[in-house]
Scaffold this motif. Structure first.
Motif, PDB file in Angstrom:
ATOM      1  N   PHE A   1      43.273  36.953  41.795  1.00 47.80           N
ATOM      2  CA  PHE A   1      42.674  38.268  41.602  1.00 47.80           C
ATOM      3  C   PHE A   1      41.282  38.258  42.203  1.00 47.80           C
ATOM      4  O   PHE A   1      40.507  37.337  41.985  1.00 47.80           O
ATOM      5  N   VAL A   2      40.986  39.275  42.918  1.00 49.25           N
ATOM      6  CA  VAL A   2      39.657  39.395  43.492  1.00 49.25           C
ATOM      7  C   VAL A   2      39.001  40.613  42.866  1.00 49.25           C
ATOM      8  O   VAL A   2      39.507  41.725  42.980  1.00 49.25           O
ATOM      9  N   ARG A   3      37.909  40.378  42.195  1.00 47.58           N
ATOM     10  CA  ARG A   3      37.192  41.477  41.556  1.00 47.58           C
ATOM     11  C   ARG A   3      35.793  41.547  42.138  1.00 47.58           C
ATOM     12  O   ARG A   3      35.212  40.526  42.462  1.00 47.58           O
ATOM     13  N   GLY A   4      35.255  42.718  42.216  1.00 46.07           N
ATOM     14  CA  GLY A   4      33.886  42.809  42.684  1.00 46.07           C
ATOM     15  C   GLY A   4      33.576  44.140  43.301  1.00 46.07           C
ATOM     16  O   GLY A   4      34.181  45.166  42.944  1.00 46.07           O
ATOM     17  N   HIS A   5      32.656  44.101  44.241  1.00 50.37           N
ATOM     18  CA  HIS A   5      32.197  45.328  44.865  1.00 50.37           C
ATOM     19  C   HIS A   5      31.967  45.063  46.340  1.00 50.37           C
ATOM     20  O   HIS A   5      31.574  43.980  46.724  1.00 50.37           O
ATOM     21  N   ILE A   6      32.192  46.086  47.123  1.00 49.30           N
ATOM     22  CA  ILE A   6      31.963  45.936  48.557  1.00 49.30           C
ATOM     23  C   ILE A   6      31.470  47.266  49.100  1.00 49.30           C
ATOM     24  O   ILE A   6      31.756  48.323  48.517  1.00 49.30           O
ATOM     25  N   SER A   7      30.731  47.187  50.199  1.00 50.35           N
ATOM     26  CA  SER A   7      30.217  48.424  50.790  1.00 50.35           C
ATOM     27  C   SER A   7      31.354  49.310  51.241  1.00 50.35           C
ATOM     28  O   SER A   7      32.402  48.841  51.641  1.00 50.35           O
ATOM     29  N   ARG A   8      31.112  50.592  51.166  1.00 45.54           N
ATOM     30  CA  ARG A   8      32.046  51.533  51.737  1.00 45.54           C
ATOM     31  C   ARG A   8      32.221  51.263  53.220  1.00 45.54           C
ATOM     32  O   ARG A   8      31.239  51.019  53.911  1.00 45.54           O
ATOM     33  N   PRO A   9      33.422  51.311  53.701  1.00 47.50           N
ATOM     34  CA  PRO A   9      33.634  51.012  55.124  1.00 47.50           C
ATOM     35  C   PRO A   9      33.293  52.205  56.000  1.00 47.50           C
ATOM     36  O   PRO A   9      34.119  52.695  56.757  1.00 47.50           O
TER      37      PRO A   9
ATOM     38  N   GLY B   1      26.849  53.522  58.310  1.00 56.95           N
ATOM     39  CA  GLY B   1      25.654  53.921  57.584  1.00 56.95           C
ATOM     40  C   GLY B   1      25.631  53.467  56.147  1.00 56.95           C
ATOM     41  O   GLY B   1      24.607  53.527  55.499  1.00 56.95           O
ATOM     42  N   GLU B   2      26.749  52.997  55.641  1.00 58.70           N
ATOM     43  CA  GLU B   2      26.791  52.571  54.245  1.00 58.70           C
ATOM     44  C   GLU B   2      26.680  51.059  54.083  1.00 58.70           C
ATOM     45  O   GLU B   2      26.505  50.556  52.996  1.00 58.70           O
ATOM     46  N   GLY B   3      26.840  50.341  55.174  1.00 56.72           N
ATOM     47  CA  GLY B   3      26.758  48.890  55.099  1.00 56.72           C
ATOM     48  C   GLY B   3      25.312  48.435  55.224  1.00 56.72           C
ATOM     49  O   GLY B   3      24.377  49.214  55.078  1.00 56.72           O
ATOM     50  N   ARG B   4      25.136  47.158  55.488  1.00 56.47           N
ATOM     51  CA  ARG B   4      23.794  46.629  55.686  1.00 56.47           C
ATOM     52  C   ARG B   4      23.679  46.131  57.114  1.00 56.47           C
ATOM     53  O   ARG B   4      24.667  45.811  57.753  1.00 56.47           O
ATOM     54  N   GLN B   5      22.439  46.070  57.579  1.00 60.46           N
ATOM     55  CA  GLN B   5      22.260  45.666  58.966  1.00 60.46           C
ATOM     56  C   GLN B   5      22.544  44.177  59.149  1.00 60.46           C
ATOM     57  O   GLN B   5      22.975  43.750  60.197  1.00 60.46           O
ATOM     58  N   THR B   6      22.267  43.389  58.139  1.00 62.40           N
ATOM     59  CA  THR B   6      22.508  41.955  58.253  1.00 62.40           C
ATOM     60  C   THR B   6      23.440  41.520  57.128  1.00 62.40           C
ATOM     61  O   THR B   6      23.485  42.158  56.087  1.00 62.40           O
TER      62      THR B   6
ATOM     63  N   ALA C   1      34.203  34.570  53.850  1.00 62.07           N
ATOM     64  CA  ALA C   1      33.141  35.485  54.258  1.00 62.07           C
ATOM     65  C   ALA C   1      33.452  36.055  55.634  1.00 62.07           C
ATOM     66  O   ALA C   1      33.261  37.244  55.895  1.00 62.07           O
ATOM     67  N   LYS C   2      33.966  35.200  56.491  1.00 65.32           N
ATOM     68  CA  LYS C   2      34.294  35.652  57.838  1.00 65.32           C
ATOM     69  C   LYS C   2      35.403  36.702  57.794  1.00 65.32           C
ATOM     70  O   LYS C   2      35.348  37.706  58.499  1.00 65.32           O
ATOM     71  N   ALA C   3      36.385  36.446  56.966  1.00 66.98           N
ATOM     72  CA  ALA C   3      37.483  37.407  56.856  1.00 66.98           C
ATOM     73  C   ALA C   3      36.958  38.759  56.387  1.00 66.98           C
ATOM     74  O   ALA C   3      37.311  39.800  56.944  1.00 66.98           O
ATOM     75  N   PHE C   4      36.082  38.735  55.388  1.00 66.28           N
ATOM     76  CA  PHE C   4      35.510  39.991  54.884  1.00 66.28           C
ATOM     77  C   PHE C   4      34.789  40.717  56.002  1.00 66.28           C
ATOM     78  O   PHE C   4      34.989  41.902  56.234  1.00 66.28           O
ATOM     79  N   ASN C   5      33.935  39.972  56.699  1.00 67.99           N
ATOM     80  CA  ASN C   5      33.130  40.613  57.735  1.00 67.99           C
ATOM     81  C   ASN C   5      33.997  41.167  58.849  1.00 67.99           C
ATOM     82  O   ASN C   5      33.744  42.245  59.367  1.00 67.99           O
ATOM     83  N   GLU C   6      35.011  40.402  59.198  1.00 68.50           N
ATOM     84  CA  GLU C   6      35.882  40.835  60.285  1.00 68.50           C
ATOM     85  C   GLU C   6      36.558  42.155  59.948  1.00 68.50           C
ATOM     86  O   GLU C   6      36.525  43.110  60.711  1.00 68.50           O
ATOM     87  N   VAL C   7      37.165  42.186  58.767  1.00 66.64           N
ATOM     88  CA  VAL C   7      37.877  43.396  58.380  1.00 66.64           C
ATOM     89  C   VAL C   7      36.908  44.558  58.265  1.00 66.64           C
ATOM     90  O   VAL C   7      37.177  45.663  58.720  1.00 66.64           O
ATOM     91  N   TYR C   8      35.735  44.246  57.699  1.00 66.39           N
ATOM     92  CA  TYR C   8      34.769  45.330  57.536  1.00 66.39           C
ATOM     93  C   TYR C   8      34.313  45.859  58.886  1.00 66.39           C
ATOM     94  O   TYR C   8      34.199  47.052  59.105  1.00 66.39           O
TER      95      TYR C   8
ATOM     96  N   SER D   1      29.067  48.623  63.427  1.00 66.55           N
ATOM     97  CA  SER D   1      27.700  48.175  63.642  1.00 66.55           C
ATOM     98  C   SER D   1      27.079  47.507  62.426  1.00 66.55           C
ATOM     99  O   SER D   1      25.967  47.027  62.496  1.00 66.55           O
ATOM    100  N   GLN D   2      27.781  47.447  61.302  1.00 67.44           N
ATOM    101  CA  GLN D   2      27.107  46.938  60.119  1.00 67.44           C
ATOM    102  C   GLN D   2      27.878  45.845  59.407  1.00 67.44           C
ATOM    103  O   GLN D   2      29.034  45.587  59.696  1.00 67.44           O
ATOM    104  N   SER D   3      27.198  45.226  58.484  1.00 64.69           N
ATOM    105  CA  SER D   3      27.825  44.195  57.659  1.00 64.69           C
ATOM    106  C   SER D   3      27.902  44.717  56.238  1.00 64.69           C
ATOM    107  O   SER D   3      27.062  45.500  55.817  1.00 64.69           O
TER     108      SER D   3
END
Lengths: 866, 156
Positions: free
Chosen positions: A259-267, A270-275, A294-301, A307-309
């Motif tokens: 189970f993966v629980r948590g929070h993530i930026s809206r895809p 403008g809603e993500g972060r620059q870094t 982490a790489k998988a998350f970033n890739e999908v995002y 333009s954002q992370s």
């Protein structure tokens, strides 16, 4: 040649300690983990001079019992583990019994501890560098343990100097680490302080012992961060590999569910972060670095928001068998037994999540300026309300609550009925405008979304009905007083009865409110009498006072009964219910809206009758809907306020959009008809108008088609080129020949065994395009891309990585072959463009990242502004 | 729960798995040893699944017979004597903790070392058990290279 000898014990101790406590982070980490393991609910971390002079961690945990004093800081003494086999069932953070002894070796170390039965007497324990107890001393202290580390690395001069040099950076790292612990620890109050100069004592951050990680994040990173987050709630299932199976052999089959629980930026752009600086990963609440994940998350995002992370807060709940924490001394490296399968399944679920929650286009609000002259229009009200409700936010209506309530009360105290109505309406109209509205699809699976809509829409309509009812009242107030009253009361009853089957706490609150409102509404004259101070403002007709007197009594009795009825229902012991009611009341307290406007409202009996019928029709619908939406209520209440105010667009909507025409030879105007439950509402009032970039959307369609299908032409080389590859690269080439061929690289592999490994591949032909020249470098890039692609997905769908040059070529080609700005489009062509958007993977942005579509306005607003 | 000493086997197991986390670290440690023994030729053989057999051969100076019993003992090393030596160590040797072979023995269940120093006529092949104790010992002719052979079974 030196002979092999034992290193002397003291040196061994120091060498090993230096491995456990590497930097400032490890100190804070070990001490905080100890506190958490001790069941503390309040942890205070104090730094002096950024930690150079002192790091102190105070908790209110269980404390250390006196018989353990001797053993606390001895190496390999621990209370958390007794044999190696226990490792696979480990529930605590620590387990090696090394941290405190290492801290003894590297710093001045002392502990003040008291168990519950000892407080307020505590013991201060001082230790020798070897970890032996030097002396104990009774001091004053509360239950819990305070551990102080002074002068870290004093005995390792090189490291000390290094630490002093980089203290700012180290301190920053410690804070990041503490953020992670603070966010993930539910019900633990964190308080981090730093004393820089002698006197200045700064609270760096603190959390309030919240029960949810969400509130923790709000405490740590500020409430604003939350707005851009969507909940992450994934269940990953996969076949465990051999290693995983062996580990879980005596456990039940649950172990391959994660189970993966948590929070993530809206895809959304403008809603993500620059870094990628705020990405936290946890395995069973243990903060750790999971580079591959982490790489998988970033890739999908990134595939959704180029333009954002993202901000990621992901806690993986899995069986303790399924991973190994005992890898690196700092325990931040975790070996997941099924990392490959896990990542694959994570990517799929993430993509699903993002797809369903995609598309938050800023919603335009055209009418702000014209508010003051807004005409009374029920369509508008309805529009606002249904807009919200259709976004899937069940509590849409609740949000409106304070305004409705408040403005009405205000209105009725200060203004005559028309004014009241007017201010109420303008209030309704204006306040949503001030908020950021967006379009987005429900973040839950679509079936659930439908349920929610079914639940939400009626809620909204209840509000609406309340207002239209009020409207009716106004009309009649001036003319047929008797009738108004009868109708009103009847109306109320109807409403309450109809809501009964819903049984949901929300509707109870609503109906309660409504009746209170109507109570107020129904007694205008009564109040004039009771509060003479108000009478100079109130221009209510005096000649009716007499009959009003009689009416009042009857009315009050009726209203009292209704209120009782409603209250009884509302008083069901539901905590959320009370919370919400409180919220509503609070909201009402501080907002003032006294717009001094005069206008007339046209109303006739027939119209009122008509609206009554509609209302009842809708309420009936509500009744039936409410029954089956009941189950979803708990989840509904979790919806964020932001989502409540949002508008949704899904890919299916493209198929249903009606083309209105072309604008400026560059944009297609299309409307999406409402899909709400309330079919009785005028259909046009809830339609959303979108403007679609004809070029960008066609370009994206062409681009995705090219990406997926194109086999790049190739040209044979006159002389095959011998490739010099490493063994690993060669393996990749051999495994992925088809992918290479799609990109125009044809490679011949020499299987004869005559050539040594690394020289078995010959490049036979290169990709060909008109002006682009390809070389071995592009092949190398492609090999890297292929190697990053996990092995299992190669067999899967036809995803083929493209080297950047090919991608650029496709983007160019797609751009050239697409409909240009300035081209006249026929209805048919426009329809095709819009329908195509529904079929492609990610229609929201063109290959260069520009949005393809914007929301213009709701047509309901249009009607109103004419 | 009282704070008690972990049994020595547990301490060893926990410590070893963090030194030798994967086959990669076995290869690294053996390679470091070979380089520290000033080898000029090193051969590495790895079984196809990367865990059954990992074998590193080098032509370094070998291990003298006095040291044979101590090779796989934890914190026994020829590279430093005290922690102060670390400061002077500079880049002179890659290893220094005396943990690698002991850990390799622990996680793999046994290490075989075949070695010969220049002064000796014949080499010796020595087997070490899980806890680093010397198990068996036999002469081995015709070797040029000192050879570390780890039979490595992932314990996790």
């Amino acid at each position: 040649m030196a002979t092999i000898k034992a290193i002397e014990a003291r040196s061994v101790h120091q060498i090993q300690s230096g491995q456990v406590i590497v930097d400032l982070c490890s100190v804070a980490k070990e001490l905080v983990e100890n506190s958490l393991d001790a069941g503390a609910t309040s942890i205070e971390v104090r730094f002096k001079n950024n930690g150079l002079d002192l790091i102190e961690v105070q908790d209110n945990g269980s404390g250390i019992s006196p018989e353990n004093y001797e053993n606390v800081a001895l190496k390999h003494y621990t209370s958390k583990l007794s044999s190696y086999e226990d490792l696979s069932r480990l529930q605590t953070f620590g387990f090696r019994g090394e941290a405190l002894s290492s801290l003894c070796a590297l710093s001045e170390f002392h502990v003040v501890t008291a168990q519950a039965n000892q407080a307020p007497k505590a013991n201060r324990l001082d230790f020798e560098h070897s970890g032996k107890l030097k002396k104990t001393q009774i001091v004053a202290g509360q239950k819990g343990t305070t551990v102080s580390v002074e002068g870290l690395f004093k005995r390792l001069p090189v490291r000390r100097r290094e630490l002093e040099k980089n203290i700012k950076r180290e301190y920053g790292k410690v804070l990041n680490l503490l953020h992670a612990y603070a966010c993930v620890s539910k019900g633990v109050r964190f308080n981090v302080k730093n004393t820089v100069a002698k006197t200045r004592n700064v609270v760096v951050f603190s959390t309030n012992g919240n029960q949810t990680t969400k509130e923790n994040i709000a405490n740590v990173y500020g409430a604003k961060t939350l707005l851009a987050l969507i909940p992450l709630d994934l269940t990953l299932e996969f076949e465990p590999s051999a290693a995983g199976k062996r580990a879980a052999v005596d456990e039940e089959r649950e172990s391959n569910k994660i189970f993966v629980r948590g929070h993530i930026s809206r895809p959304v752009s403008g809603e993500g972060r620059q870094t990628p600086d705020r990405q936290m990963f946890f395995v069973n609440s243990r903060p750790c670095g999971l580079p591959q994940i982490a790489k998988a998350f970033n890739e999908v995002y990134k595939s959704f928001n180029v333009s954002q992370s993202p901000f990621v807060f992901a806690d993986f709940h899995m069986d303790t068998n399924a991973y190994d924490v005992n890898v690196s001394p700092d325990k931040r490296t975790i070996l997941l037994h099924d990392a490959g399968a896990l990542i694959e399944s994570l990517k799929t679920s993430l993509t699903q999540l993002f797809e369903s929650s995609d598309q938050t286009v800023p919603q335009s609000q055209v009418n702000n300026a014209r508010q003051s002259t807004t005409k009374l229009q029920s369509g508008k009200l309805q529009d606002i309300l249904t807009l919200k409700s259709s976004s899937g936010g069940a509590e849409a209506a609740e949000d409106e609550g304070p305004e409705v309530d408040e403005s009405q009360v205000n209105g009725r105290n200060r203004l005559n009925p028309q004014h009241r109505m007017r201010s109420f309406l303008s209030d309704l109209g204006s306040s949503p405008g001030a908020r950021k509205r967006r379009i987005h699809t429900p973040s839950r699976p679509s079936i659930f979304g439908k349920h929610m809509r079914g639940f939400a829409a009626p809620g909204a309509q209840v509000e609406h009905s309340a207002s239209s009812e009020a409207e009716e009242e106004e009309d009649e107030c001036e003319e047929e007083v008797e009738e108004e009253e009868a109708e009103d009361v009847e109306d109320e009853e109807e409403e309450i009865e109809d809501e009964e089957p819903g049984g949901g706490s929300r509707s109870h609150v609503l109906s309660d409110q409504d009746s209170v409102q109507s109570h107020d509404e129904a007694l205008p004259e009564a109040e004039v009498k009771d509060e003479p101070a108000m009478s100079q403002q109130d221009t209510a007709p005096v000649e009716k006072t007499l009959s009003d007197e009689e009416k009042k009594k009857h009315e009050e009795a009726e209203v009292q009964r209704l209120i009782r009825q409603a209250e009884e229902k509302a008083a069901l012991p539901q905590e959320s219910n009370i919370n919400r009611a409180n919220k509503l009341n609070k909201g009402a307290a501080h907002r003032d809206s006294t717009v001094n406007l005069v206008s007339t409202i046209d109303g006739s009996l027939s119209r009122i009758q008509l609206q009554m019928d509609k209302l009842q029709e809708r309420l009936r619908l509500h009744g039936s809907n409410a029954v089956h939406s009941q189950d979803n209520e708990a989840e509904n209440s979790l919806e964020t306020a932001e989502e409540r105010l949002s508008l949704t667009v899904s890919k299916d909507d493209f198929g249903k959009m009606r083309i209105a025409g072309q604008f400026n030879l560059g944009f297609i105007l299309a409307t999406r008809s409402s899909t709400g439950v309330s079919d009785s509402a005028p259909p046009s009032s809830k339609d959303e108008l979108f403007i679609i970039d004809q070029h960008a959307s066609d370009e994206k369609f062409n681009f995705e088609r090219l990406q997926a299908e194109t086999v790049v032409q190739n040209q044979r080389l006159v002389q095959p080129k011998q490739l010099d590859l490493t063994a690993v690269e060669e393996e990749i080439v051999i495994e992925n020949q088809s992918a290479l061929e799609k990109n125009g690289f044809v490679v011949e592999v020499d299987d004869s065994g005559n050539e040594p490994i690394g020289r078995r591949c010959k490049l036979v032909s290169l990709p060909l395009s008109k002006e682009v020249v390809f070389g071995v470098r592009d092949l190398e890039e492609l090999i890297v891309l292929l190697s990053e692609m996990p092995a299992s997905s190669t067999a899967g769908p036809m995803y083929v990585p493209r080297p950047s040059k090919v991608r650029k070529m496709f983007a160019m080609r797609a751009c050239r072959s697409s409909i240009m700005i300035g081209k006249n489009l026929s209805q048919k062509q426009m329809t095709r463009v819009v329908r195509n958007m529904g079929t492609i993977d990610k229609p929201w942005n063109c290959p260069h990242g520009r949005p393809t579509m914007r929301h213009l306005m709701s047509l309901g607003q249009w009607n109103e502004n004419v | 729960m009282p704070i008690t000493a972990l049994p020595p086997t547990t301490v060893r197991a926990i410590g070893s798995t963090s030194v030798i986390a994967d086959p990669c670290s076995v290869v690294k440690e053996l390679l470091d040893n070979a380089l520290d023994a000033s080898a000029t030729s090193i051969g590495i053989e790895i079984s196809s699944n990367a865990v059954d057999v990992i074998q590193v051969k080098d032509n370094g100076h070998g291990i003298s017979s006095d040291d044979h019993a101590l090779v796989c003992k934890r914190t026994f090393t020829s590279k430093i004597q005290t922690v102060e030596d670390l400061r002077t160590l500079g880049g002179k040797s890659l290893g220094f903790r005396g943990e690698a072979l002991a850990s390799a023995a622990e996680v793999s269940g046994g290490v075989t070392i075949t070695t010969r120093v220049e002064a000796e006529m014949v080499g010796t092949s020595i087997k070490y058990g899980r806890n680093g104790e010397l198990i068996s010992y036999r002469w081995q002719t015709h070797i040029q290279l000192s050879r570390h052979r780890a039979r490595h079974f992932q314990v996790i």
